[in-house]
Write a protein that holds these residues in place. Sequence first.
Motif, PDB file in Angstrom:
ATOM      1  N   GLU A  90       0.785  -1.450   0.107  1.00  0.00           N
ATOM      2  CA  GLU A  90      -0.152   0.068  -0.255  1.00  0.00           C
ATOM      3  C   GLU A  90       0.828   1.181   0.032  1.00  0.00           C
ATOM      4  O   GLU A  90       0.818   2.345  -0.471  1.00  0.00           O
ATOM      5  CB  GLU A  90      -1.186   0.191   0.836  1.00  0.00           C
ATOM      6  N   GLN A  91       1.703   1.831   0.901  1.00  0.00           N
ATOM      7  CA  GLN A  91       2.788   2.656   0.665  1.00  0.00           C
ATOM      8  C   GLN A  91       3.675   2.335  -0.589  1.00  0.00           C
ATOM      9  O   GLN A  91       4.001   3.483  -0.800  1.00  0.00           O
ATOM     10  CB  GLN A  91       3.972   2.030   2.128  1.00  0.00           C
ATOM     11  N   PHE A  92       4.006   1.464  -1.166  1.00  0.00           N
ATOM     12  CA  PHE A  92       4.780   1.544  -1.828  1.00  0.00           C
ATOM     13  C   PHE A  92       3.825   2.245  -3.450  1.00  0.00           C
ATOM     14  O   PHE A  92       4.541   2.998  -4.082  1.00  0.00           O
ATOM     15  CB  PHE A  92       5.177  -0.319  -2.875  1.00  0.00           C
ATOM     16  N   ARG A 118       2.457   6.842  -7.510  1.00  0.00           N
ATOM     17  CA  ARG A 118       1.132   7.381  -7.646  1.00  0.00           C
ATOM     18  C   ARG A 118       1.955   8.775  -7.890  1.00  0.00           C
ATOM     19  O   ARG A 118       1.763   9.362  -9.219  1.00  0.00           O
ATOM     20  CB  ARG A 118       0.669   7.835  -6.909  1.00  0.00           C
ATOM     21  N   ASP A 119       2.701   9.249  -6.671  1.00  0.00           N
ATOM     22  CA  ASP A 119       3.577  10.074  -7.060  1.00  0.00           C
ATOM     23  C   ASP A 119       5.041  10.360  -7.550  1.00  0.00           C
ATOM     24  O   ASP A 119       5.320  11.207  -8.119  1.00  0.00           O
ATOM     25  CB  ASP A 119       3.711  10.609  -5.537  1.00  0.00           C
ATOM     26  N   ASN A 120       5.674   8.852  -7.853  1.00  0.00           N
ATOM     27  CA  ASN A 120       6.621   8.959  -8.676  1.00  0.00           C
ATOM     28  C   ASN A 120       6.453   7.825 -10.326  1.00  0.00           C
ATOM     29  O   ASN A 120       7.184   6.779  -9.781  1.00  0.00           O
ATOM     30  CB  ASN A 120       7.774   8.617  -8.047  1.00  0.00           C
ATOM     31  N   ALA A 129      15.129   0.669  -6.529  1.00  0.00           N
ATOM     32  CA  ALA A 129      13.913   1.070  -6.954  1.00  0.00           C
ATOM     33  C   ALA A 129      13.652   1.527  -4.654  1.00  0.00           C
ATOM     34  O   ALA A 129      12.597   2.536  -4.356  1.00  0.00           O
ATOM     35  CB  ALA A 129      12.926   0.408  -7.054  1.00  0.00           C
ATOM     36  N   ALA A 130      13.785   0.922  -4.143  1.00  0.00           N
ATOM     37  CA  ALA A 130      14.371   0.510  -2.875  1.00  0.00           C
ATOM     38  C   ALA A 130      14.858   1.820  -2.143  1.00  0.00           C
ATOM     39  O   ALA A 130      14.441   2.662  -0.964  1.00  0.00           O
ATOM     40  CB  ALA A 130      14.943  -0.454  -2.543  1.00  0.00           C
ATOM     41  N   ASP A 164      12.233   9.333  -1.453  1.00  0.00           N
ATOM     42  CA  ASP A 164      10.924  10.065  -1.019  1.00  0.00           C
ATOM     43  C   ASP A 164      10.733   9.853   0.325  1.00  0.00           C
ATOM     44  O   ASP A 164       9.926  11.535   0.305  1.00  0.00           O
ATOM     45  CB  ASP A 164      10.352   9.452  -1.558  1.00  0.00           C
ATOM     46  N   GLN A 165      10.974   9.743   0.932  1.00  0.00           N
ATOM     47  CA  GLN A 165      10.407   9.792   2.553  1.00  0.00           C
ATOM     48  C   GLN A 165      11.505  10.357   3.180  1.00  0.00           C
ATOM     49  O   GLN A 165      10.953  10.760   4.708  1.00  0.00           O
ATOM     50  CB  GLN A 165       9.657   8.453   2.770  1.00  0.00           C
ATOM     51  N   GLY A 166      12.319  11.310   3.001  1.00  0.00           N
ATOM     52  CA  GLY A 166      13.332  11.810   3.745  1.00  0.00           C
ATOM     53  C   GLY A 166      14.330  11.040   4.552  1.00  0.00           C
ATOM     54  O   GLY A 166      15.138  11.556   5.482  1.00  0.00           O
TER      55      GLY A 166
END
Length: 270
Positions: free
Chosen positions: A67-69, A74-76, A121-122, A128-130
């Motif tokens: 779900e988080q990925f 969606r944003d990337n 990708a990881a 992206d999460q800082g």
Amino acid sequence: MRSQTNIFTFVLLTAFVMVALLPEIASSQTAKVLVPAGSYHSVLPEIPGEPVPVDSFYMDETAVTNEQFVEFLRDNPEWRRSRIPPVFTNDGYLREWKSDLDPGYENLGVNRPVTRVSWYAANAYCADQGGRLPTLNEWEYSAQLMEFDSETEMNTFSSELINWYSGIDVKNLSEVGSTKIENTEGVKDQFGLVMEWVEDFKPIITDELSLDCGTVGRMNTLGSVYSYAASIRYITRMSFNAKITTGMVGFRCAYDEPIPTSQSENGETL
């Protein structure tokens, strides 16, 4: 007057619904756990009597979920299965998903760790999460912050780990946080769910080691079943390349201090 009453009632009901939904919204965020500075003994050769020092850092309480990925994709969109450049992955990237943004929860289940994701990708997700992927030493240090009542209990746990490493059931992964295995600081599922990417998964020493059982034995410098299980992790990582995608490998993110203001400390979400 009746109109004002209706408006008041509507506002009150809206506020009630929002408050009722807050726990669900909060639970969709990954809690961040502070892992204090310390040191640990690595199965890799080290200076005699000198454990490996590790600075304090934050790490996700649980592995990143499908779900988080999806939200990241969606944003990337450049990291979606249909668009990711071949230089960043192999053909197995998210191959069991129904489409770019549909993991197929009816088959995978909900709240499961995302797998079949390349190191690239990881890494991109964590950035992206800082954050970033945890270093090998950070991950192993956190994994060794375990408490056992006796050496017998530790060896039993380690034997179970060895059996798990030899047959991870990638078709039936459990929910994150479900293993009931956590370290002393509250980091969950470093064992028993999936293996995980680390930043430097191929330590320099790999050029001198072959991927065989004898090597695992030679790496077992601590002389225990627990360190033998750790040796298996190191050897498995050494067989990877950054483009590999496998159903037995997921990831979680780490964060330098101070943690981003939008995140939290000691397992609490803001």
